[in-house]
Write an enzyme that holds these catalytic residues in place. Structure first.
Site, PDB file in Angstrom:
ATOM      1  N   ARG A 254      45.676  -1.600  29.691  1.00 54.96           N
ATOM      2  CA  ARG A 254      46.930  -1.510  30.761  1.00 54.96           C
ATOM      3  C   ARG A 254      47.641  -0.639  30.186  1.00 54.96           C
ATOM      4  NH1 ARG A 254      47.238  -0.892  35.086  1.00 54.96           N
ATOM      5  NH2 ARG A 254      45.302  -2.570  35.315  1.00 54.96           N
TER       6      ARG A 254
ATOM      7  N   LYS B 209      66.680  11.806  37.635  1.00 60.29           N
ATOM      8  CA  LYS B 209      66.276  10.813  38.312  1.00 60.29           C
ATOM      9  C   LYS B 209      64.826  10.096  37.984  1.00 60.29           C
ATOM     10  CE  LYS B 209      69.034  12.235  42.292  1.00 60.29           C
ATOM     11  NZ  LYS B 209      69.067  12.807  43.601  1.00 60.29           N
TER      12      LYS B 209
ATOM     13  N   LYS C 173      79.228  18.437  38.232  1.00 56.34           N
ATOM     14  CA  LYS C 173      78.786  18.122  39.439  1.00 56.34           C
ATOM     15  C   LYS C 173      80.094  17.754  40.201  1.00 56.34           C
ATOM     16  CE  LYS C 173      75.006  16.201  40.381  1.00 56.34           C
ATOM     17  NZ  LYS C 173      73.924  16.799  41.073  1.00 56.34           N
TER      18      LYS C 173
ATOM     19  N   GLU D  21      78.019  23.037  40.407  1.00 52.06           N
ATOM     20  CA  GLU D  21      77.493  22.493  41.730  1.00 52.06           C
ATOM     21  C   GLU D  21      78.593  22.845  42.713  1.00 52.06           C
ATOM     22  OE1 GLU D  21      77.527  18.443  44.311  1.00 52.06           O
ATOM     23  OE2 GLU D  21      76.393  18.333  42.834  1.00 52.06           O
TER      24      GLU D  21
ATOM     25  N   ASP E  41      74.374  22.864  46.747  1.00 55.53           N
ATOM     26  CA  ASP E  41      74.257  21.408  47.268  1.00 55.53           C
ATOM     27  C   ASP E  41      74.236  21.210  48.579  1.00 55.53           C
ATOM     28  OD1 ASP E  41      73.617  18.761  46.015  1.00 55.53           O
ATOM     29  OD2 ASP E  41      75.479  18.316  46.773  1.00 55.53           O
TER      30      ASP E  41
END
Length: 285
Positions: A102, A137, A169, A202, A224
């Site tokens: 597994r 992410k 950011k 950004e 962005d």
């Protein structure tokens, strides 16, 4: 191993942790039904078309758990596969094969899905100079393997984590009091702490792009959530002085148009957070 995060030490730590999570005090189903000396063999069966990833890892998992297992890789990571292909054969203790099955499949199914997605998107922009990037992410404690899968699929890895690159950011900029203040504070921080890290900023509009150009001292400018006309103008303004990265809501449908804006990189979070596992199984033979 090409990527700095892919060390034998890191991989062994992952395997140990994953086996501890899955096996714990013992695979009691197998221990209850199989005598210790039962030998067996199994093969990795591919059930759908894609890009295979995780074969090298599978071999490591089998051999870590039981060094006496014999593993034969019939394909290599990054190969195109179709239903009916056999990825590997493993033989030895039947109990060891059952206990590790597994973990091997969980890793390979997800890694292959990511490699397949990355390859597919890369094909859409191969006529441009733009490179496809992953993001942070990722699945906690599985990032190393997810980024490895992106690389196997032909993509490039962005920063691995918070410690290996500065990324300013929108919230960093807003809390710091603006782009110029954020960049200058970052430069002072790096100097004070004797750190050599690349800086990416950004930007959300052309005015912010101009502010970065006026301030200077960065390596990459992120564009962005810009539409294509705005992005093309931003690329023109930057004029190759800094690398450019397009980001924000870029889909399979819009990827080609964004690449044709002339950006150096496109980051796509969906490479790792929006994929369907490739159908793979381990069958006794």
């Amino acid at each position: 191993m090409k990527n700095s995060y892919l060390t034998q030490d890191n991989l062994q730590k992952f395997i140990k942790s994953a086996l501890l999570e899955d096996v714990g005090t013992g695979d009691h189903s197998t221990l209850a039904t199989l005598p210790e000396n039962v030998q067996g063999a199994a093969q990795l069966l591919i059930k759908e078309e894609g890009i295979i990833a995780g074969l090298d890892l599978a071999k490591m998992i089998f051999e870590h758990y039981d060094p006496h297992l014999q593993v034969e890789l019939l394909l290599k990571d990054g190969d195109k596969v179709k239903a009916g292909d056999i990825g590997l054969k493993v033989s030895g203790s039947a109990a060891s094969i059952l206990t590790t099955e597994r973990l091997v499949l969980n890793c390979m199914q997800r890694m292959s899905a990511i490699a397949t997605k990355t390859y597919k998107l890369n094909q859409l922009i191969k006529h441009t100079r733009t490179k496809l990037l992953d993001t942070r992410k990722t699945t906690p404690n599985f990032r190393m393997l997810e980024k490895w899968a992106v690389a196997i699929g032909g993509g490039q890895n962005h920063r691995f984590a918070l410690y290996d690159m500065i990324m300013l950011k929108d919230n960093h900029v807003d809390f710091a009091g603006g782009i110029a203040a954020a960049i200058k504070a970052t430069q002072e921080y790096l100097k004070a702490n004797k750190l050599k890290l690349k800086i990416e900023v950004e930007t959300r509009n052309l005015d912010e792009v101009k502010q970065v150009l006026k301030t200077g001292g960065v390596d990459v400018i992120m564009l962005d959530n810009m539409d294509c006309p705005t992005m093309k103008e931003a690329v023109r303004l930057i004029g190759g002085k800094y690398k450019t990265e397009a980001s924000g809501g870029i889909t399979e449908e819009t990827l080609k148009d964004v690449a044709e804006c002339g950006v150096d990189f496109i980051s796509v979070g969906a490479l790792t957070h929006h994929v369907k596992s490739l159908d793979i199984s381990l069958k006794a033979v």
